[in-house]
Design a protein around this motif. Structure first.
Motif, PDB file in Angstrom:
ATOM      1  N   ALA A 329       0.828  -1.206   0.000  1.00  0.00           N
ATOM      2  CA  ALA A 329       0.000   0.000   0.000  1.00  0.00           C
ATOM      3  C   ALA A 329       0.865   1.259   0.000  1.00  0.00           C
ATOM      4  N   ALA A 330       1.932   1.253   0.810  1.00  0.00           N
ATOM      5  CA  ALA A 330       2.813   2.415   0.876  1.00  0.00           C
ATOM      6  C   ALA A 330       3.529   2.634  -0.452  1.00  0.00           C
ATOM      7  N   VAL A 331       3.963   1.560  -1.091  1.00  0.00           N
ATOM      8  CA  VAL A 331       4.628   1.692  -2.394  1.00  0.00           C
ATOM      9  C   VAL A 331       3.656   2.240  -3.434  1.00  0.00           C
ATOM     10  N   THR A 332       2.405   1.812  -3.361  1.00  0.00           N
ATOM     11  CA  THR A 332       1.400   2.343  -4.288  1.00  0.00           C
ATOM     12  C   THR A 332       1.214   3.843  -4.085  1.00  0.00           C
ATOM     13  N   VAL A 333       1.134   4.269  -2.823  1.00  0.00           N
ATOM     14  CA  VAL A 333       1.035   5.701  -2.525  1.00  0.00           C
ATOM     15  C   VAL A 333       2.265   6.434  -3.063  1.00  0.00           C
ATOM     16  N   ALA A 334       3.430   5.838  -2.866  1.00  0.00           N
ATOM     17  CA  ALA A 334       4.667   6.460  -3.339  1.00  0.00           C
ATOM     18  C   ALA A 334       4.665   6.617  -4.856  1.00  0.00           C
ATOM     19  N   LEU A 335       4.139   5.604  -5.564  1.00  0.00           N
ATOM     20  CA  LEU A 335       4.107   5.684  -7.025  1.00  0.00           C
ATOM     21  C   LEU A 335       3.143   6.764  -7.507  1.00  0.00           C
ATOM     22  N   VAL A 336       2.049   6.950  -6.784  1.00  0.00           N
ATOM     23  CA  VAL A 336       1.133   8.050  -7.127  1.00  0.00           C
ATOM     24  C   VAL A 336       1.840   9.391  -6.914  1.00  0.00           C
ATOM     25  N   LEU A 337       2.526   9.534  -5.790  1.00  0.00           N
ATOM     26  CA  LEU A 337       3.280  10.764  -5.530  1.00  0.00           C
ATOM     27  C   LEU A 337       4.353  10.979  -6.590  1.00  0.00           C
ATOM     28  N   LEU A 338       4.980   9.891  -7.020  1.00  0.00           N
ATOM     29  CA  LEU A 338       6.011   9.984  -8.051  1.00  0.00           C
ATOM     30  C   LEU A 338       5.445  10.572  -9.337  1.00  0.00           C
ATOM     31  N   GLY A 339       4.264  10.088  -9.741  1.00  0.00           N
ATOM     32  CA  GLY A 339       3.641  10.603 -10.954  1.00  0.00           C
ATOM     33  C   GLY A 339       3.189  12.038 -10.809  1.00  0.00           C
ATOM     34  N   VAL A 340       2.622  12.379  -9.654  1.00  0.00           N
ATOM     35  CA  VAL A 340       2.137  13.742  -9.427  1.00  0.00           C
ATOM     36  C   VAL A 340       3.305  14.730  -9.395  1.00  0.00           C
ATOM     37  N   GLY A 341       4.389  14.370  -8.711  1.00  0.00           N
ATOM     38  CA  GLY A 341       5.552  15.243  -8.660  1.00  0.00           C
ATOM     39  C   GLY A 341       6.153  15.460 -10.030  1.00  0.00           C
ATOM     40  N   TRP A 342       6.250  14.385 -10.817  1.00  0.00           N
ATOM     41  CA  TRP A 342       6.751  14.492 -12.194  1.00  0.00           C
ATOM     42  C   TRP A 342       5.883  15.441 -13.011  1.00  0.00           C
ATOM     43  N   SER A 343       4.570  15.328 -12.850  1.00  0.00           N
ATOM     44  CA  SER A 343       3.640  16.162 -13.602  1.00  0.00           C
ATOM     45  C   SER A 343       3.854  17.640 -13.300  1.00  0.00           C
ATOM     46  N   ALA A 344       3.944  17.992 -12.034  1.00  0.00           N
ATOM     47  CA  ALA A 344       4.119  19.396 -11.651  1.00  0.00           C
ATOM     48  C   ALA A 344       5.413  19.955 -12.212  1.00  0.00           C
ATOM     49  N   ALA A 345       6.501  19.214 -12.066  1.00  0.00           N
ATOM     50  CA  ALA A 345       7.799  19.702 -12.534  1.00  0.00           C
ATOM     51  C   ALA A 345       7.854  19.789 -14.053  1.00  0.00           C
ATOM     52  N   THR A 346       7.252  18.827 -14.735  1.00  0.00           N
ATOM     53  CA  THR A 346       7.319  18.790 -16.195  1.00  0.00           C
ATOM     54  C   THR A 346       6.470  19.886 -16.835  1.00  0.00           C
ATOM     55  N   VAL A 347       5.252  20.060 -16.340  1.00  0.00           N
ATOM     56  CA  VAL A 347       4.367  21.089 -16.909  1.00  0.00           C
ATOM     57  C   VAL A 347       4.945  22.480 -16.679  1.00  0.00           C
ATOM     58  N   ALA A 348       5.323  22.783 -15.446  1.00  0.00           N
ATOM     59  CA  ALA A 348       5.868  24.102 -15.147  1.00  0.00           C
ATOM     60  C   ALA A 348       7.218  24.304 -15.828  1.00  0.00           C
ATOM     61  N   GLY A 349       8.034  23.248 -15.877  1.00  0.00           N
ATOM     62  CA  GLY A 349       9.337  23.357 -16.516  1.00  0.00           C
ATOM     63  C   GLY A 349       9.227  23.623 -18.007  1.00  0.00           C
ATOM     64  N   ALA A 350       8.277  22.968 -18.678  1.00  0.00           N
ATOM     65  CA  ALA A 350       8.093  23.190 -20.110  1.00  0.00           C
ATOM     66  C   ALA A 350       7.636  24.620 -20.393  1.00  0.00           C
ATOM     67  N   ALA A 351       6.756  25.143 -19.542  1.00  0.00           N
ATOM     68  CA  ALA A 351       6.316  26.534 -19.705  1.00  0.00           C
ATOM     69  C   ALA A 351       7.479  27.497 -19.492  1.00  0.00           C
ATOM     70  N   LEU A 352       8.303  27.241 -18.477  1.00  0.00           N
ATOM     71  CA  LEU A 352       9.450  28.095 -18.198  1.00  0.00           C
ATOM     72  C   LEU A 352      10.465  28.046 -19.327  1.00  0.00           C
ATOM     73  N   LEU A 353      10.737  26.863 -19.851  1.00  0.00           N
ATOM     74  CA  LEU A 353      11.686  26.731 -20.958  1.00  0.00           C
ATOM     75  C   LEU A 353      11.217  27.519 -22.167  1.00  0.00           C
ATOM     76  N   THR A 354       9.927  27.460 -22.458  1.00  0.00           N
ATOM     77  CA  THR A 354       9.383  28.146 -23.621  1.00  0.00           C
ATOM     78  C   THR A 354       9.503  29.654 -23.489  1.00  0.00           C
ATOM     79  N   GLU A 355       9.060  30.201 -22.370  1.00  0.00           N
ATOM     80  CA  GLU A 355       9.018  31.653 -22.250  1.00  0.00           C
ATOM     81  C   GLU A 355      10.364  32.276 -21.890  1.00  0.00           C
ATOM     82  N   SER A 356      11.339  31.489 -21.445  1.00  0.00           N
ATOM     83  CA  SER A 356      12.655  32.045 -21.154  1.00  0.00           C
ATOM     84  C   SER A 356      13.600  31.932 -22.336  1.00  0.00           C
ATOM     85  N   SER A 357      13.083  31.423 -23.464  1.00  0.00           N
ATOM     86  CA  SER A 357      13.889  31.302 -24.681  1.00  0.00           C
ATOM     87  C   SER A 357      13.391  32.276 -25.735  1.00  0.00           C
TER      88      SER A 357
END
Length: 418
Positions: A329-357
């Motif tokens: 159960a804990a590993v499942t929770v961790a995998l959900v957090l892993l996906g959510v954290g990746w999503s936040a960093a990737t979406v915001a990072g892609a926006a930052l890369l675009t507008e800072s170039s």
């Protein structure tokens, strides 16, 4: 080096006003979202069978991982050329070309299975990686005509559409196998019929419906306004762009490394394949389903704060695994957090890369970003196997901490673009 002035797309017509640009952007987002669904269906069916086909054709289960590795390598190798094509000709031909190359790869895979030729099978998977490179480029295409106020949200909507394809694709394997038997296809290649249909539909969609081309329209607007529009033109901030790439790549390598070893860890601790499948499904949902939320947060809070939020969530994932790796159960929770954290960093990072170039450098940097994201992610997945062997699952997770710390320490560079 400036962009070619011959980028004018005949489909763009005269300069568009603000209202017309907003309408074009809405249409672009809708088309890209449908394209992501089609690409996700195609890719999901492909990946589901890749390891099985590699093991069967090679006769060695140890070589099964080469299927995914080949696809990832193909994504890395085609990311920069497709970005260069977009820079010269626009998003429309670039996205369609990526899917066309992937379609050729599907043909090679089917042929390789029929002939039992393992090298040809891997070559086919490398070409299929071009389709994934096109899917990655779609999120940047969503930002071509976006304003500062909505760039991350628009980008995230296209990322969110991947959820539908990612869920549908693997579920088409069973029906595809039945259909393949009816038409006499080699065993286990029937699901690729859906891949072929999805790729053909995606190619037609981009070539016919993605008009006016968002990137060429952006170039047209920039030229017409003499590079004075706050909505489209940005001062180049290379350090902030570099931070964005580091943040995206860092989150990706952490995500891929932990995710790749989770099924093995769960099985070794008595989990059934059903539990493993459920855990990975929840992880994928975490990756894509909440992306619009992070897009809105990135537009309201700022790109860097949202990236740091993502990294905090990734750190929480590491902590859960380190403290409770033996709990399914804990590993499942961790995998959900892993996906959510990746999503936040990737979406915001892609926006930052675009507008800072600056516009003259934007597509080139986007292509390089996807190259490093795919290449280092593949290396991380390969290295994760060795790390799991000598450090265990919790040790593997803890190895992610230096990556998280480095990105956090570099975050002031990104703030200069916020």
């Amino acid at each position: 080096m400036t962009e070619p002035t011959a980028l004018a797309d005949r489909s763009t017509g005269p300069e568009l006003n603000a209202g017309q640009l907003a309408a074009v952007q809405r249409r672009t987002i809708a088309i890209l979202a449908v394209g992501q669904i089609l690409g996700g269906i195609s890719f999901g069916a492909t990946v589901s069978l890749g390891a099985i086909l590699a093991a069967r054709i090679s006769g060695d289960d140890a070589l099964s991982g080469l299927a995914t590795a080949s696809i990832t390598l193909g994504t890395a190798l085609t990311a920069v050329p497709l970005a260069a094509l977009a820079r010269r000709r626009g998003r429309r031909p670039a996205l369609a070309t990526g899917m066309l190359v992937a379609l050729a790869g599907v043909g090679l895979v089917i042929t390789a299975v029929a002939l039992a030729m393992f090298p040809l099978l891997l070559a086919g998977f490398v070409l299929i990686g071009a389709g994934q490179a096109a899917n990655l480029q779609s999120r940047f295409a969503a930002a071509d005509l976006a304003t500062d106020a909505s760039r991350a949200r628009d980008l995230s909507l296209v990322v969110w559409a991947t959820t539908i394809g990612a869920v549908l694709g693997p579920n088409l394997v069973g029906p595809g196998e039945l259909l393949g038997d009816l038409v006499g296809m080699p065993e286990l290649t029937g699901p690729y019929l859906f891949t072929i249909i999805g790729q053909l539909a995606g190619i037609a969609l981009y070539l016919v419906a993605l008009r006016p081309d968002p990137l060429l329209t952006a170039h047209q607007v920039i030229a017409a306004r003499s590079a004075t529009s706050d909505e489209i033109t940005h001062v180049d901030r290379p350090r902030a762009a570099a931070f964005a790439t580091v943040a995206i790549v860092g989150a990706h390598v952490v995500m891929v490394s932990i995710m790749a070893m989770t099924p093995i860890h769960l099985v070794h601790h008595g989990a059934t394949l059903t539990v493993v499948g459920l855990t990975l499904s929840l992880h994928i949902a975490g990756m894509y389903a909440l992306s619009p939320v992070f897009g809105i947060l990135a537009d309201r809070w700022g790109r860097v704060p949202t990236i740091l939020l993502g990294y905090a969530i990734l750190a929480a994932c590491v902590a859960v695994i380190a403290l409770a790796q033996h709990s399914t159960a804990a590993v499942t929770v961790a995998l959900v957090l892993l996906g959510v954290g990746w999503s936040a960093a990737t979406v915001a990072g892609a926006a930052l890369l675009t507008e800072s170039s600056a516009e003259t450098l934007r597509t080139r940097r986007q292509g390089r970003n996807d190259f490093w994201m795919s290449l280092i992610g593949a290396l991380g997945a390969i290295g994760a196997g060795s790390a799991l062997g000598w450090a265990g699952f919790n040790g593997l997770a803890l190895l992610a901490l230096p990556v998280l710390v480095v990105v956090v320490l570099l975050s002031p560079l990104g703030r200069r673009a916020s």
